[in-house]
Design a protein around this motif. Structure first.
Motif, PDB file in Angstrom:
ATOM      1  N   ASN A 215       3.819   8.902   3.281  1.00 25.66           N
ATOM      2  CA  ASN A 215       4.637  10.114   3.164  1.00 25.66           C
ATOM      3  C   ASN A 215       3.756  11.331   2.915  1.00 25.66           C
ATOM      4  OD1 ASN A 215       7.552   9.088   3.119  1.00 25.66           O
ATOM      5  ND2 ASN A 215       6.544   7.757   1.625  1.00 25.66           N
ATOM      6  N   ALA A 216       4.338  12.483   3.183  1.00 23.68           N
ATOM      7  CA  ALA A 216       3.621  13.734   2.900  1.00 23.68           C
ATOM      8  C   ALA A 216       4.322  14.468   1.760  1.00 23.68           C
ATOM      9  CB  ALA A 216       3.605  14.609   4.146  1.00 23.68           C
ATOM     10  N   ILE A 217       3.535  15.118   0.945  1.00 27.50           N
ATOM     11  CA  ILE A 217       4.085  16.046  -0.048  1.00 27.50           C
ATOM     12  C   ILE A 217       3.742  17.446   0.453  1.00 27.50           C
ATOM     13  CG2 ILE A 217       3.963  16.868  -2.441  1.00 27.50           C
ATOM     14  CD1 ILE A 217       3.302  14.011  -3.299  1.00 27.50           C
ATOM     15  N   CYS A 218       4.738  18.316   0.492  1.00 23.55           N
ATOM     16  CA  CYS A 218       4.517  19.680   0.995  1.00 23.55           C
ATOM     17  C   CYS A 218       4.692  20.680  -0.141  1.00 23.55           C
ATOM     18  CB  CYS A 218       5.508  19.979   2.109  1.00 23.55           C
ATOM     19  SG  CYS A 218       5.264  18.951   3.565  1.00 23.55           S
ATOM     20  N   PRO A 219       3.599  21.031  -0.815  1.00 23.85           N
ATOM     21  CA  PRO A 219       3.730  22.014  -1.896  1.00 23.85           C
ATOM     22  C   PRO A 219       3.861  23.428  -1.356  1.00 23.85           C
ATOM     23  CG  PRO A 219       1.703  20.676  -2.098  1.00 23.85           C
ATOM     24  CD  PRO A 219       2.233  20.503  -0.710  1.00 23.85           C
ATOM     25  N   GLY A 220       4.565  24.251  -2.139  1.00 21.76           N
ATOM     26  CA  GLY A 220       4.498  25.700  -1.929  1.00 21.76           C
ATOM     27  C   GLY A 220       3.246  26.203  -2.632  1.00 21.76           C
ATOM     28  N   TRP A 221       3.322  27.394  -3.204  1.00 23.71           N
ATOM     29  CA  TRP A 221       2.139  27.962  -3.865  1.00 23.71           C
ATOM     30  C   TRP A 221       1.861  27.272  -5.201  1.00 23.71           C
ATOM     31  CZ3 TRP A 221      -0.953  30.976  -1.147  1.00 23.71           C
ATOM     32  CH2 TRP A 221      -0.430  31.754  -0.126  1.00 23.71           C
ATOM     33  N   VAL A 222       0.632  26.823  -5.351  1.00 31.38           N
ATOM     34  CA  VAL A 222       0.171  26.205  -6.598  1.00 31.38           C
ATOM     35  C   VAL A 222      -1.043  27.005  -7.051  1.00 31.38           C
ATOM     36  CG1 VAL A 222      -0.489  24.011  -7.677  1.00 31.38           C
ATOM     37  CG2 VAL A 222       0.719  23.995  -5.473  1.00 31.38           C
ATOM     38  N   MET A 223      -1.113  27.374  -8.311  1.00 34.51           N
ATOM     39  CA  MET A 223      -2.239  28.201  -8.759  1.00 34.51           C
ATOM     40  C   MET A 223      -3.496  27.345  -8.934  1.00 34.51           C
ATOM     41  SD  MET A 223      -3.039  31.250  -9.180  1.00 34.51           S
ATOM     42  CE  MET A 223      -1.486  32.082  -9.333  1.00 34.51           C
ATOM     43  N   THR A 224      -4.321  27.290  -7.893  1.00 35.38           N
ATOM     44  CA  THR A 224      -5.577  26.528  -7.910  1.00 35.38           C
ATOM     45  C   THR A 224      -6.686  27.454  -7.405  1.00 35.38           C
ATOM     46  OG1 THR A 224      -5.389  25.815  -5.619  1.00 35.38           O
ATOM     47  CG2 THR A 224      -4.297  24.424  -7.258  1.00 35.38           C
ATOM     48  N   PRO A 225      -7.956  27.019  -7.482  1.00 35.34           N
ATOM     49  CA  PRO A 225      -9.039  27.868  -6.969  1.00 35.34           C
ATOM     50  C   PRO A 225      -8.829  28.307  -5.519  1.00 35.34           C
ATOM     51  CG  PRO A 225      -9.952  26.069  -8.263  1.00 35.34           C
ATOM     52  CD  PRO A 225      -8.475  25.825  -8.181  1.00 35.34           C
ATOM     53  N   LEU A 226      -8.200  27.436  -4.700  1.00 36.17           N
ATOM     54  CA  LEU A 226      -7.959  27.768  -3.286  1.00 36.17           C
ATOM     55  C   LEU A 226      -7.037  28.989  -3.159  1.00 36.17           C
ATOM     56  CD1 LEU A 226      -7.505  25.301  -0.436  1.00 36.17           C
ATOM     57  CD2 LEU A 226      -5.511  26.667  -0.885  1.00 36.17           C
ATOM     58  N   VAL A 227      -6.081  29.097  -4.073  1.00 36.83           N
ATOM     59  CA  VAL A 227      -5.125  30.204  -4.033  1.00 36.83           C
ATOM     60  C   VAL A 227      -5.675  31.433  -4.766  1.00 36.83           C
ATOM     61  CG1 VAL A 227      -2.852  30.897  -4.924  1.00 36.83           C
ATOM     62  CG2 VAL A 227      -3.108  28.773  -3.666  1.00 36.83           C
ATOM     63  N   GLU A 228      -6.406  31.193  -5.856  1.00 36.83           N
ATOM     64  CA  GLU A 228      -6.996  32.325  -6.599  1.00 36.83           C
ATOM     65  C   GLU A 228      -7.870  33.164  -5.668  1.00 36.83           C
ATOM     66  OE1 GLU A 228      -8.811  30.393  -9.938  1.00 36.83           O
ATOM     67  OE2 GLU A 228      -6.823  29.934 -10.774  1.00 36.83           O
ATOM     68  N   LYS A 229      -8.606  32.487  -4.786  1.00 40.28           N
ATOM     69  CA  LYS A 229      -9.481  33.184  -3.833  1.00 40.28           C
ATOM     70  C   LYS A 229      -8.627  34.049  -2.888  1.00 40.28           C
ATOM     71  CE  LYS A 229     -13.255  33.306  -0.882  1.00 40.28           C
ATOM     72  NZ  LYS A 229     -12.681  34.290  -0.002  1.00 40.28           N
TER      73      LYS A 229
ATOM     74  N   GLY B 281       0.818  -1.216   0.000  1.00 41.46           N
ATOM     75  CA  GLY B 281       0.000   0.000   0.000  1.00 41.46           C
ATOM     76  C   GLY B 281       0.843   1.254   0.000  1.00 41.46           C
ATOM     77  N   ARG B 282       0.254   2.311  -0.478  1.00 44.40           N
ATOM     78  CA  ARG B 282       0.924   3.617  -0.474  1.00 44.40           C
ATOM     79  C   ARG B 282      -0.086   4.661   0.030  1.00 44.40           C
ATOM     80  NH1 ARG B 282       4.742   0.973  -0.864  1.00 44.40           N
ATOM     81  NH2 ARG B 282       6.352   0.899  -2.451  1.00 44.40           N
ATOM     82  N   ILE B 283       0.321   5.417   1.040  1.00 43.24           N
ATOM     83  CA  ILE B 283      -0.526   6.512   1.541  1.00 43.24           C
ATOM     84  C   ILE B 283       0.262   7.808   1.362  1.00 43.24           C
ATOM     85  CG2 ILE B 283      -1.753   7.466   3.534  1.00 43.24           C
ATOM     86  CD1 ILE B 283      -1.986   4.571   4.609  1.00 43.24           C
ATOM     87  N   ILE B 284      -0.361   8.747   0.705  1.00 46.33           N
ATOM     88  CA  ILE B 284       0.306  10.031   0.461  1.00 46.33           C
ATOM     89  C   ILE B 284      -0.598  11.142   0.984  1.00 46.33           C
ATOM     90  CG2 ILE B 284       1.188  11.603  -1.310  1.00 46.33           C
ATOM     91  CD1 ILE B 284       1.677   9.028  -3.042  1.00 46.33           C
ATOM     92  N   ASN B 285      -0.059  11.921   1.895  1.00 40.81           N
ATOM     93  CA  ASN B 285      -0.827  13.031   2.460  1.00 40.81           C
ATOM     94  C   ASN B 285      -0.349  14.339   1.843  1.00 40.81           C
ATOM     95  OD1 ASN B 285      -2.228  11.271   4.181  1.00 40.81           O
ATOM     96  ND2 ASN B 285      -0.582  11.338   5.690  1.00 40.81           N
ATOM     97  N   ILE B 286      -1.269  15.069   1.256  1.00 45.00           N
ATOM     98  CA  ILE B 286      -0.893  16.370   0.695  1.00 45.00           C
ATOM     99  C   ILE B 286      -0.927  17.373   1.849  1.00 45.00           C
ATOM    100  CG2 ILE B 286      -1.339  18.144  -1.040  1.00 45.00           C
ATOM    101  CD1 ILE B 286      -0.541  15.344  -2.215  1.00 45.00           C
ATOM    102  N   ALA B 287       0.252  17.649   2.381  1.00 48.32           N
ATOM    103  CA  ALA B 287       0.352  18.622   3.486  1.00 48.32           C
ATOM    104  C   ALA B 287       0.559  19.993   2.860  1.00 48.32           C
ATOM    105  CB  ALA B 287       1.473  18.224   4.437  1.00 48.32           C
ATOM    106  N   SER B 288       1.666  20.654   3.190  1.00 43.58           N
ATOM    107  CA  SER B 288       1.920  22.001   2.670  1.00 43.58           C
ATOM    108  C   SER B 288       3.247  22.485   3.239  1.00 43.58           C
ATOM    109  CB  SER B 288       0.799  22.937   3.136  1.00 43.58           C
ATOM    110  OG  SER B 288       1.133  24.290   2.910  1.00 43.58           O
ATOM    111  N   ALA B 289       3.825  23.500   2.618  1.00 44.88           N
ATOM    112  CA  ALA B 289       4.947  24.194   3.268  1.00 44.88           C
ATOM    113  C   ALA B 289       4.485  24.658   4.652  1.00 44.88           C
ATOM    114  CB  ALA B 289       5.387  25.387   2.420  1.00 44.88           C
ATOM    115  N   HIS B 290       3.187  24.928   4.771  1.00 44.78           N
ATOM    116  CA  HIS B 290       2.625  25.329   6.059  1.00 44.78           C
ATOM    117  C   HIS B 290       2.509  24.168   7.050  1.00 44.78           C
ATOM    118  CE1 HIS B 290       1.190  29.218   4.124  1.00 44.78           C
ATOM    119  NE2 HIS B 290       1.933  29.567   5.143  1.00 44.78           N
ATOM    120  N   GLY B 291       2.930  22.986   6.652  1.00 44.41           N
ATOM    121  CA  GLY B 291       3.091  21.882   7.601  1.00 44.41           C
ATOM    122  C   GLY B 291       4.439  21.968   8.295  1.00 44.41           C
TER     123      GLY B 291
END
Ligand code: NAD
Length: 260
Positions: A181-195, A135-145
């Motif tokens: 594992n977690a992936i910690c993205p910086g800024w990604v241009m998505t609706p969450l960020v556009e707002k 199995g593989r579990i991937i949590n999309i965290a954030s630089a804010h993690g």
């Protein structure tokens, strides 16, 4: 070892990063259970696009604030696909306000969607992965993690929590060929960020272009937004044989933000 033919559940995959990851996995031949809050025409369009890659794609409308619905998302996936090999916890919301003004209801919603939902999906999924022996579990965290910003108390707290959950999950299932594992993205241009860009432009009397360069990309040293395809590629790597000993950690895709 190819992951073609495996089954992935991606929470919050009707938009932004989750949708990008769904497309990347479909392209890799992985069957996809999508989830999120969206109009039925939008969902139908996404399912059609995913099925064009020759895979099976289904939608489940579980609300990530509701543990019983989350449980149903996982059991329905196993019932519909006969397996659940990869879990990607991605659903998330944002609210920006000083702590003194932060609405209690927003704190509760962010904790439920951004953190507790990952606990509930993981809890329901682990027995299935243990039985399968992989199995593989991937949590999309954030630089804010990893680091904070003012006015994002709930988001930063939830994302730090996701990193803690990631480490604990990894230890509990390490001997069963299951990584987390977690992936910690910086800024990604998505609706969450556009707002957030719209809100910042209004509150600071700046143009949206200025908000992007002077605020968002200030700490993103590459001066580039992260693309959803880069996150999808990172998630696919974490599912590969080469990543079998990578567990309990985070991969930062943040243009150097958390290095400074
Ligand atoms: P988005 O708003 O484009 O997508 C969020 C998804 O979550 C949507 O599909 C939405 O329907 C779903 N969702 C929201 N509330 C839900 C609920 N109650 N039940 C089920 N689904 C729900 O946002 P995004 O930017 O793609 O964010 C995805 C994840 O990536 C989030 O966890 C976010 O914190 C994280 N992230 C985003 C960025 C960024 O810059 N965009 C950076 C770091 C981390």
């Amino acid at each position: 070892m190819s992951i073609k033919g495996k089954v992935v559940v991606i929470t919050g995959s009707t938009s932004g990063i989750g949708l990008g990851i769904a497309k990347g996995f479909a392209q890799a031949g992985v069957n996809v259970m999508i989830n999120g809050l969206a109009e039925s025409e939008v969902i139908e369009g996404i399912l059609e696009e995913l099925r064009d890659y020759g895979i099976k794609a289904i939608y489940h409308g579980a609300d990530m604030t509701q543990p019983a619905q989350i449980k149903d998302l996982i059991s329905s996936t196993v019932a519909e696909f006969g397996a659940l090999d990869i879990l990607i916890n991605n659903a998330g919301i944002q609210k920006v306000a000083p702590i003194e003004d932060f609405p209690d209801s927003s704190w509760d919603a962010i904790m439920a969607i951004n953190l507790s939902s990952a606990f509930h999906t993981t809890k329901a999924t682990l027995p299935v992965m243990r039985r399968a022996g992989w199995g593989r579990i991937i949590n999309i965290a954030s630089a804010h993690g990893l680091v904070a910003s003012p006015f994002k108390s709930a988001y930063v707290a939830a994302k730090h929590g996701v990193i803690g959950l990631t480490k604990t999950t990894a230890l509990e299932c390490a001997e069963h060929n299951i990584t987390c594992n977690a992936i910690c993205p910086g800024w990604v241009m998505t609706p969450l960020v556009e707002k957030q860009i719209e809100d910042l432009a209004l509150s600071r009397a700046m143009s949206k272009a200025q908000v992007k360069t002077d605020i968002l990309l200030k700490n993103q040293w590459t001066k580039k937004f992260v693309e959803v395809e880069e996150l999808s590629a990172t998630a696919l790597f974490l599912c590969s044989q080469a990543a079998q000993n990578i567990t309990g950690t985070n991969i930062n895709v943040d243009g150097g933000w958390t290095a400074a």
